[in-house]
Structures are given as C-alpha cells and as structure tokens.
Write an enzyme that holds these catalytic residues in place. Structure first.
Site, short mmCIF file in Angstrom:
data_model
loop_
_atom_site.label_atom_id
_atom_site.label_comp_id
_atom_site.label_asym_id
_atom_site.label_seq_id
_atom_site.Cartn_x
_atom_site.Cartn_y
_atom_site.Cartn_z
CB ALA A 27 45.43 46.11 44.83
CB THR A 31 49.78 41.18 46.52
OG1 THR A 31 49.50 40.16 47.38
CG2 THR A 31 49.83 42.61 46.25
NE ARG A 39 45.89 54.32 47.49
CZ ARG A 39 45.26 53.88 46.81
NH1 ARG A 39 44.64 53.03 46.75
NH2 ARG A 39 44.55 54.71 46.26
CB ILE A 106 40.50 46.55 36.88
CG1 ILE A 106 42.02 46.05 36.94
CG2 ILE A 106 39.76 46.89 37.58
CD1 ILE A 106 42.75 47.32 36.31
CG HIS A 124 37.27 50.36 41.04
ND1 HIS A 124 38.62 50.59 42.00
CD2 HIS A 124 36.42 51.50 41.70
CE1 HIS A 124 37.88 51.51 42.52
NE2 HIS A 124 36.80 51.97 42.46
CB CYS A 132 33.07 52.17 21.60
SG CYS A 132 32.40 53.76 20.43
CB CYS A 135 28.81 52.61 20.67
SG CYS A 135 29.26 51.67 19.72
CB CYS A 157 34.26 53.38 18.01
SG CYS A 157 32.65 51.95 18.43
CB SER A 198 41.17 47.36 50.65
OG SER A 198 40.29 48.51 49.80
P1 NAD Z 1 45.72 49.79 47.63
O1 NAD Z 1 46.94 49.06 46.36
O2 NAD Z 1 45.29 51.14 47.64
O3 NAD Z 1 45.76 48.91 48.92
C1 NAD Z 1 46.22 47.24 48.88
C2 NAD Z 1 45.62 46.43 50.29
O4 NAD Z 1 46.35 45.46 49.93
C3 NAD Z 1 47.00 47.27 51.03
O5 NAD Z 1 46.54 47.72 52.15
C4 NAD Z 1 48.11 46.34 51.33
O6 NAD Z 1 48.32 46.31 53.17
C5 NAD Z 1 47.28 44.90 51.68
N1 NAD Z 1 47.88 43.67 50.91
C6 NAD Z 1 48.13 43.55 49.62
N2 NAD Z 1 48.67 42.29 49.52
C7 NAD Z 1 48.37 41.64 51.19
C8 NAD Z 1 48.49 40.64 51.55
N3 NAD Z 1 49.09 39.63 50.57
N4 NAD Z 1 48.37 39.92 52.81
C9 NAD Z 1 47.61 41.13 53.12
N5 NAD Z 1 47.16 42.28 52.87
C10 NAD Z 1 47.96 43.30 51.52
O7 NAD Z 1 44.70 48.97 46.91
P2 NAD Z 1 43.31 48.48 46.64
O8 NAD Z 1 42.85 48.98 48.33
O9 NAD Z 1 42.07 48.08 46.00
O10 NAD Z 1 42.98 50.27 45.94
C11 NAD Z 1 43.39 50.03 44.69
C12 NAD Z 1 43.26 50.82 43.46
O11 NAD Z 1 43.35 50.08 42.39
C13 NAD Z 1 41.65 49.51 43.03
O12 NAD Z 1 41.03 50.83 42.93
C14 NAD Z 1 42.19 48.97 41.59
O13 NAD Z 1 41.17 49.10 41.23
C15 NAD Z 1 43.36 49.46 41.36
N6 NAD Z 1 44.18 47.72 41.64
C16 NAD Z 1 43.98 46.98 40.70
C17 NAD Z 1 44.50 45.80 40.74
C18 NAD Z 1 43.83 44.37 40.72
O14 NAD Z 1 43.19 44.51 39.93
N7 NAD Z 1 44.82 42.98 41.16
C19 NAD Z 1 45.99 46.62 41.19
C20 NAD Z 1 46.21 47.08 41.48
C21 NAD Z 1 45.40 48.03 41.39
#
Ligand code: NAD
Length: 252
Positions: A27, A31, A39, A106, A124, A132, A135, A157, A198
């Site tokens: 994620a 950001t 988190r 996602i 994910h 659905c 199916c 569905c 991550s």
């Molecule tokens: P996480 O939220 O657990 O971790 C994100 C990590 O990225 C953190 O360790 C944080 O320190 C780091 N981070 C955030 N912004 C940053 C930046 N600009 N530069 C450097 N580091 C940065 O995310 P995860 O490990 O991907 O797991 C969360 C789950 O949530 C995933 O499995 C995902 O399916 C889902 N999710 C997806 C999205 C999306 O699709 N964008 C958003 C939120 C959650």
C-alpha cells in the site's frame, strides 16, 4: 541501512547487475497518489476495522456496510493517478529489467501506469470490479452502485443467485490459486527481489520475498520505516518512494 541518496545509487547498481528482477509492492507505493495505507498514522486501520470474509458471507447487514464503505471510498480511489513510484516501476518493466510486479494492492495503479496486465500479479485482487462468489461472473461497480442506491443493497448474481463481492481478497478469504502460483514462479525465477512500500507483515504475501531470498536472489527493501524483514535484506533503503525511485532511475 543506507541514506536515501546513497541507497538510490546502490539500488541502481543492484538493478544493473540483475537479469530478472521482480518488484513486490504494498500500500505504501500508492500513498503518494492519495490512497491511505493500512498501518501508517492516519491509515485506514486507525479509522475502521476491516470486514472479515466470514462476516461478509454470513450477514446481509455486514454486506451492506461493506458496500457502503466501498462506495464511500470511490471518489478518492477513482480519482487516484499513478505517482512517480508507479512510473519508475513501469519504466523498469519497459526496459526489461523487471519481469513481474507482484502487488498486494487492489487499486489497479500499476496497470494505469503502463505495466502490461499480464506482468502484474494481484495477490489481493482488484477493487475496480466485482465478482459472484459462486460462479465468478464479473460485475461492474457502477451497476452495483445503481442497484444499491435504488434498493439499499447489492444485487445477487443474475445467473446463479450467488453473493456478489468486490474482486478483492478479504481477511479470512482463500488466496487466489493462479496468482499464488504465478507469484511463486516469479519469486523462484528472479535474481533480485525489490520490495517497495510494504510493511511485510501480511502473509502469505510477505512469504514471496523470503522465498526469493532463500532461493539465492538479492533482496532490497524500500520503505520509510523499518520493516519485519530488515534482517534478511541485502539493501534496506529508508525514504519516500517517489523521490527515491526517481533517483534510482536517474542513477541507472
Ligand atoms: P501496510 O499499510 O501494512 O504498509 C504500508 C507500508 O508502506 C508501511 O510500512 C509504510 O511505512 C510504508 N509507506 C507508506 N507510504 C510510504 C511512502 N510514501 N514512502 C515510503 N514508505 C511508505 O500495507 P501492505 O503491507 O501493503 O498491507 C496492507 C494490505 O492492505 C495489503 O494487503 C493490501 O491488500 C491492502 N491495502 C491496499 C491498498 C491499495 O490498494 N492502495 C491500500 C490500503 C490497503
């Protein structure tokens, strides 16, 4: 641990030495596009607990709440555009330096940034459409939204009466078999695994970088914070993803 500027040069060197790198994203790479992660401070989990798959299937009320949340986030998520981090990864793929992008995200932003869909492995799922659960028929979010606004819930569905859910993998839901197999093959074939944004605490996804490392690949991590895999990394960069990946491209 490396300073971001020195680290970018070191990561560029690792990429130059590698023949088959794989990028694994979380994620954090999105950001800077305005999509909060789970988190970090202010992340999604500081605002609401995720809905578990079992609860979703068992309860109509929970499904309504899940869809309400999905439509609420629509405005921010649909407006999100790929950022410098996504573009740098797409450029590495375009140059043939990265064979696959394994993502926990996602949001479809890797595909939007120009990575061919067949090179993106979505562990994910994808929130841009629905399926659905029985199916597997695909449904478009806009159609579900129109039904929800009229009737207060999502349609079942139209072919089998099954429950329709965003095409994402919730906590408690089985991982998608094809993607798991593809991710395993990519992890075993790579000679460099680069994890970007991550926290590496969500398994089984976070097992793929470790699989690559155990199989002999170099392991690099880019995150603004310390992750759980620090001890395994050959290179750990602490910095913001967009600026750091732009610096990596400039140093190649
Ligand atoms: P996480 O939220 O657990 O971790 C994100 C990590 O990225 C953190 O360790 C944080 O320190 C780091 N981070 C955030 N912004 C940053 C930046 N600009 N530069 C450097 N580091 C940065 O995310 P995860 O490990 O991907 O797991 C969360 C789950 O949530 C995933 O499995 C995902 O399916 C889902 N999710 C997806 C999205 C999306 O699709 N964008 C958003 C939120 C959650």
């Amino acid at each position: 641990m490396s300073r971001p500027d020195e680290g970018a040069v070191e990561l560029a060197a690792l990429l130059r030495m590698s023949r088959r790198a794989v990028v694994f994203t979380g994620a954090g790479i999105s950001t800077e596009s305005g999509i909060p992660d789970f988190r970090s401070p202010g992340g999604i989990w500081t605002k609401m607990m995720p809905i578990d798959f079992g609860q979703f299937v068992a309860s109509k009320q929970v499904r309504q709440e899940s869809w309400r949340r999905r439509f609420e986030m629509e405005k921010d998520w649909m407006a999100a555009k790929p950022n410098a981090g996504h573009s740098a990864v797409a450029e590495l793929v375009r140059r043939g330096m990265v064979t696959h992008v394994i993502t926990q995200n996602i949001d479809n932003l890797h595909q939007d940034s120009g990575v061919p869909a067949e090179k993106v492995i979505e562990l994910h799922g994808n929130t841009r459409y629905a399926r659905c659960l029985s199916c597997n028929t695909r449904y478009e979010i806009s159609d579900i939204r129109a039904h929800f606004e009229k009737h207060g819930d999502a349609p079942d569905c139209k072919f089998c009466g099954g429950i329709v859910k965003t095409a994402t993998i919730s906590f408690g839901q089985a991982m998608p078999e094809d993607e798991m197999e593809r991710a395993q093959r990519a992890a075993l074939a790579c000679d460099l695994m680069l994890v970007i944004g991550s926290s590496l605490v969500v398994y089984p996804a976070a097992g793929f970088p470790l699989l690559a490392k155990r199989n002999g690949a170099a392991y690099a991590i880019l995150n603004r914070e310390v992750t759980d895999h620090e001890a395994y990394a050959d290179l750990s960069l602490h910095g913001e993803i967009g600026p750091t990946m732009s610096a990596v491209l400039a140093a190649l």
